[in-house]
Design an enzyme around this catalytic site. Structure first.
Site, PDB file in Angstrom:
ATOM      1  N   ILE A   1       0.812  -1.225   0.000  1.00 47.69           N
ATOM      2  CA  ILE A   1       0.000   0.000   0.000  1.00 47.69           C
ATOM      3  C   ILE A   1       0.838   1.264   0.000  1.00 47.69           C
ATOM      4  CG2 ILE A   1      -1.974  -1.094   1.110  1.00 47.69           C
ATOM      5  CD1 ILE A   1      -1.042   0.084   3.755  1.00 47.69           C
TER       6      ILE A   1
ATOM      7  N   ALA B   1       5.262   3.046   0.378  1.00 41.40           N
ATOM      8  CA  ALA B   1       6.698   2.888   0.584  1.00 41.40           C
ATOM      9  C   ALA B   1       7.108   3.679   1.814  1.00 41.40           C
ATOM     10  CB  ALA B   1       7.478   3.363  -0.639  1.00 41.40           C
ATOM     11  N   GLY B   2       7.925   3.068   2.673  1.00 42.79           N
ATOM     12  CA  GLY B   2       8.427   3.724   3.865  1.00 42.79           C
ATOM     13  C   GLY B   2       9.882   4.091   3.711  1.00 42.79           C
ATOM     14  N   GLU B   3      10.466   4.559   4.805  1.00 46.30           N
ATOM     15  CA  GLU B   3      11.862   4.985   4.774  1.00 46.30           C
ATOM     16  C   GLU B   3      12.801   3.817   4.551  1.00 46.30           C
ATOM     17  OE1 GLU B   3      12.972   7.017   8.284  1.00 46.30           O
ATOM     18  OE2 GLU B   3      15.066   7.281   7.710  1.00 46.30           O
ATOM     19  N   PHE B   4      12.410   2.640   5.082  1.00 45.00           N
ATOM     20  CA  PHE B   4      13.326   1.498   5.027  1.00 45.00           C
ATOM     21  C   PHE B   4      12.877   0.407   4.065  1.00 45.00           C
ATOM     22  CE2 PHE B   4      15.912   2.912   8.483  1.00 45.00           C
ATOM     23  CZ  PHE B   4      15.071   3.619   9.315  1.00 45.00           C
TER      24      PHE B   4
ATOM     25  N   GLU C   1       9.010  -1.400   1.937  1.00 45.41           N
ATOM     26  CA  GLU C   1       7.607  -1.306   1.580  1.00 45.41           C
ATOM     27  C   GLU C   1       6.711  -1.345   2.813  1.00 45.41           C
ATOM     28  OE1 GLU C   1       7.326  -4.666  -0.988  1.00 45.41           O
ATOM     29  OE2 GLU C   1       7.630  -3.468  -2.810  1.00 45.41           O
ATOM     30  N   VAL C   2       5.518  -0.730   2.669  1.00 41.18           N
ATOM     31  CA  VAL C   2       4.473  -0.803   3.688  1.00 41.18           C
ATOM     32  C   VAL C   2       3.314  -1.600   3.086  1.00 41.18           C
ATOM     33  CG1 VAL C   2       2.916   0.498   5.175  1.00 41.18           C
ATOM     34  CG2 VAL C   2       5.179   1.416   4.628  1.00 41.18           C
TER      35      VAL C   2
ATOM     36  N   ASP D   1       8.090  15.835  15.131  1.00 37.47           N
ATOM     37  CA  ASP D   1       7.619  15.873  13.739  1.00 37.47           C
ATOM     38  C   ASP D   1       6.100  15.764  13.691  1.00 37.47           C
ATOM     39  OD1 ASP D   1       8.461  14.070  10.664  1.00 37.47           O
ATOM     40  OD2 ASP D   1       7.732  16.085  11.032  1.00 37.47           O
TER      41      ASP D   1
END
Length: 855
Positions: free
Chosen positions: A583, A585-588, A590-591, A702
């Protein structure tokens, strides 16, 4: 265009001819004007058009139309059908030139573009004088060469008294010593048009880029960048120009300071100088700023006194009469050796020791050692300051001549055994404390203990090897030094061996193993003590933590970050997890969305974060640190960590799934669909989550709508240094605290009420920082309750200690939810304007208070 100044017939195009009629009339001041009237109210199905002449656009993007008109009240006209109107329509038609005819374009809404249906504030009856209404409408963006205006009557009895067409602009202005050109407003009423600036003459840029924003009302706002007068020039003309410093004055630096008179011993004979040249005989040091007085070299030191002790010398002196006008006076001592009276003296070699040093002395005393015996010397004591090297003349000095006496070196202090074998001893020693000259060589005397017969050897340096000895025999060793003045004293035999024992050939390494063992034992003991102290410290720390109180622990304080993961996150078996689809893409990595089925628990939809292949150890540590952080939190408004998979490939983090995704995009997709109570409920959930984190001493850093997720029940939850959301102290000094989180929360409130609008719109990050520093704050969004905007402004107080705590924010929102009537008092209603106009007015008021640039 302004029809009030027409001196002849306007001759605008009418359709049909029986509709609008041009007549002469008078304005409010009874000046003659040309007007158009129409009053076919007794005839049904009226559709009367009136079109102006071609109006050139002149590169304007948005135009304004001021209409003055009067309308008769339909109720005052007897025996008329029900088709009587009290309104008319305003249209425009764009064209690249004056191409319209009586029949083209067709008089209908397409191709004409409707601007608005215009209604009067007041109508008049037959029994009273006509009441003139004034209305202003605007339209844009315009893109072609010009346009026509058209007025459509559908059955009114009215008079179009005057039509004025104009545009708004920001006039040429000077701000911060920069000139900004005349700039027309943008295509929309809320547009901000950037005008680039240029420094005035004799000014320079100190921050870039140079620009001002021209708003929709033709007013300048948010200056960015600035210029300042260059060196040699000062502000004039109400800080809009830079004029040259007059003769006899100077300005050494750029900036807004004024010119100053030349310092002493300097003069400026021309205009616009940044430094006044020194008079003859005076100078400035390289490190002197231009506003320092010019100075000169000092006079010689006074009253030099010498005292000779064998081959040593003491020198003392008094300060010069004149230090040259400076405070950086130091002294140099120059040593010269003279062969005889008539021969030239030469510089002393490096063996001569001048203590504390030869050059740059602050104190007025030195001791000279290691001189040759019976030798004539000459010493110069120089007085120097910061301009001594700049002056044409050499430093001024005083001279003293001396002749040394005879002196032998002092005793060698200590002799060390470095190594021994069956028949040798390897020795080293320190030089004499007072050599009294250059040491030529050393004499080593040794003998068997108890025996009177001794032997000697010589060495050129402070070490030697004595050979041909008898094994297992104790020896006594003594060393003395020799200079041109002769031998010094022998070293003390009792101090020539360690622990006052004689040197034994072949036994000097016996203690080595014992020393190493002691070192190992010491290390072991230290480690044990360190471990015990940590345990004792931890036990003491527990005394200061209240029962039941939970405090956030930074996972990076663990020596091994994996320990933090196992302590705060549950390890899940891979068989319990099913990945269904990617669903995002994350920092490290896929999400994904997936399902989690664990024993004795219902199957749940979850979000799955993956660590991409080829990761480094640091990436793995940072990835799992997120789980170590989330695993410490347990609150309805904080994302719940289900667990981690660290023994599988790829490494996974499992969290609860939030169906509606990020809050900012969710709000934009549902613009206007929620009640204000629902929005405040979302804000209350976010504040409750932040209060929980603040109580655990966790600083978010943040907080923004994009980092808040929304589930199917509209519950908002926070997950993990964006300029637009960050407090000023966090930007300037990296000072992140709960108070800086409160500032960010105020921005989130603005995002929520504005349904995901971008904070500060299209302003750049640098412009946002400049505006916030100048006390500009975001205006209330459309339909924003006054109490909510007031709470936002409290979150944006510059002094961080004065911002509300999250506990008070939660309490305030709870009161608003219990008293829904307070949410109906909207800022725009208070101003008596439409929401858009109210917001713009508040922006103008704020900017006028903080930025004195209103043209």
């Amino acid at each position: 265009m302004d029809s009030r100044w027409a001196t002849t017939e306007l001759a605008w195009t009418t359709f049909p001819e029986s509709g609008w009629e041009e007549v002469s009339g008078y304005d409010d001041s009874m000046s003659p004007i040309r007007t158009y009237q129409v009053c076919n109210v007794r005839q049904p199905n009226q559709n009367n058009w009136l079109r102006t002449d071609f109006i050139p656009r002149r590169s304007v993007l948005r135009v304004y139309v001021e209409l003055k008109f009067s309308v008769r009240d339909c109720a005052s006209i007897p025996n008329i059908p029900g088709s009587c109107k009290e309104t008319f329509n305003l249209f425009y038609y764009e064209s690249d030139g004056d191409t319209a005819t009586d029949a083209s374009p067709l008089f209908r809404e397409n191709p004409y573009v409707k601007v608005d249906t215009v209604a009067p504030d007041e109508s008049f009856s037959l029994l009273e004088a006509g009441r003139i209404n004034t209305k202003v409408r605007s339209f844009g963006p315009l893109s072609r060469g010009g346009f026509y205006l058209a007025f459509q009557d559908l059955g009114a009895c009215m008079s179009l008294i005057s039509v004025r067409v104009f545009f708004k602009k920001c006039s040429t202005t000077i701000a911060n010593f920069a000139v900004f050109p005349e700039t027309a407003t943008g295509a929309e009423a809320t547009s901000l048009v950037i005008a680039p600036g240029a420094c005035v003459s004799n000014a320079m840029e100190v921050s870039v880029p140079l620009k001002l924003y021209c708003n929709g009302d033709g007013e300048w706002m948010v200056p960015v960048g600035s210029c300042t007068c260059i060196a040699g020039f000062e502000p004039s003309g109400e800080s809009t120009q830079c004029q040259a410093c007059s003769p006899g004055t100077f300005k050494s630096k750029y900036g807004e300071g004024s010119c100053s008179p030349c310092p002493p011993n300097s003069r400026a004979s021309t205009r616009g100088v940044n430094v006044c040249p020194c008079l003859v005989g005076f100078s400035r040091a390289d490190s002197d700023p231009p506003d320092n007085a010019c100075t000169t070299i000092p006079s010689p030191p006074q009253n030099v006194i010498s005292s000779v002790n064998e081959t040593s010398l003491s020198l003392e002196w008094d300060e010069p009469v004149d230090a040259g006008g400076r405070s950086d006076l130091v002294y140099n001592v120059v040593c010269k050796k003279c062969a005889h009276e008539r021969a030239a003296c030469t510089r002393c070699d490096d063996n001569v020791d001048v203590a504390p040093r030869r050059l740059g002395l602050r104190q007025r005393k030195v001791v000279v050692r290691n001189l040759l015996a019976h030798t004539r010397y000459s010493f110069e004591v120089q007085a120097v300051n910061g301009v001594s090297g700049k002056a044409a003349a050499a430093p001024r000095y005083s001279t003293v001549n001396i002749t040394t006496n005879q002196a032998a070196p002092s005793a060698v202090p200590t002799v060390h055994l470095m190594k021994s074998t069956a028949d040798t001893l390897s020795l080293s020693w320190l030089p004499p404390e007072k050599p009294n000259g250059v040491i030529l060589d050393y004499e080593i005397k040794y003998y068997e203990r108890g025996q009177g017969m001794s032997h000697t050897v010589t060495a050129q340096h402070s070490s030697a090897k004595v050979e041909g000895l008898r094994a297992s025999t104790p020896y006594v060793v003594q060393v003395r030094a020799r200079t041109v003045a002769g031998y010094g004293r022998y070293s003390d035999p009792q101090k020539s061996v360690q622990d006052q024992l004689p040197l034994i050939v072949g036994s000097a390494t016996a203690g080595l193993v014992v020393i190493v063992a002691l070192v190992v034992m010491a290390v072991v003991c230290l480690k044990k003590q360190h471990s015990g102290s940590e345990l004792e410290y931890t036990e003491k720390l527990q005394q200061y933590i209240s029962p039941g109180m939970k405090v956030y622990i930074d996972p990076f304080t663990y020596e091994d970050p994996n320990e933090a993961v196992h302590e705060f996150a549950k390890e899940i078996d891979i068989s319990c997890v099913k990945i269904e689809e990617v669903i995002g893409a994350g920092e490290f990595g896929e999400v994904c969305r997936g399902r989690l089925k664990q024993a004795s628990r219902r199957e749940a939809v979850v979000a799955i974060k993956t660590l991409k292949a080829g990761y480094t150890e640091r990436q793995r540590r940072d990835f799992l640190a997120e789980a170590s952080i989330m695993g410490q939190f347990d609150h309805p408004n904080v994302i719940r960590l289900e667990g981690v998979l660290t023994r599988s490939c790829p490494v996974l983090i499992i969290t609860e799934f939030m169906e509606n995704g990020a809050l900012d995009s969710f709000l934009r997709l549902n613009d206007g669909r929620f009640t204000m109570t629902q929005l405040v409920g979302m804000l209350r959930g976010i504040a409750a989550g932040m209060k929980y984190l603040a109580d655990m001493n966790y600083v978010h850093r943040d907080l923004a709508a994009r980092n808040i997720l929304v589930n199917s029940n509209l519950v908002c939850k926070g997950g993990k240094i964006p300029i637009r959301w960050t407090a000023p102290e966090a930007i300037a000094f990296r000072k992140f605290t709960t108070a800086s989180d409160v500032w960010s929360y105020g921005i989130v409130m603005w995002e929520v009420v504005s349904y995901g609008e971008r904070p500060y719109w299209d302003m750049s990050n640098q412009d946002v920082m400049t505006a916030v520093e100048q006390d500009y704050r975001l205006p209330p969004p459309m339909d924003c309750p006054m109490v909510l905007h007031q709470l936002m402004l409290e979150c944006w107080v510059k002094e961080r200690n004065l911002r509300p705590k999250f506990c008070r924010i939660v309490g305030t929102l709870d009161k608003l939810l219990r008293n829904a009537a307070s949410l109906k008092v909207v800022t725009s209603n208070q101003c008596g304007k439409s929401p858009d106009e109210s917001s713009e007015e508040i922006v103008r008021q704020q900017m006028s208070q903080t930025l004195p640039i209103r043209v």
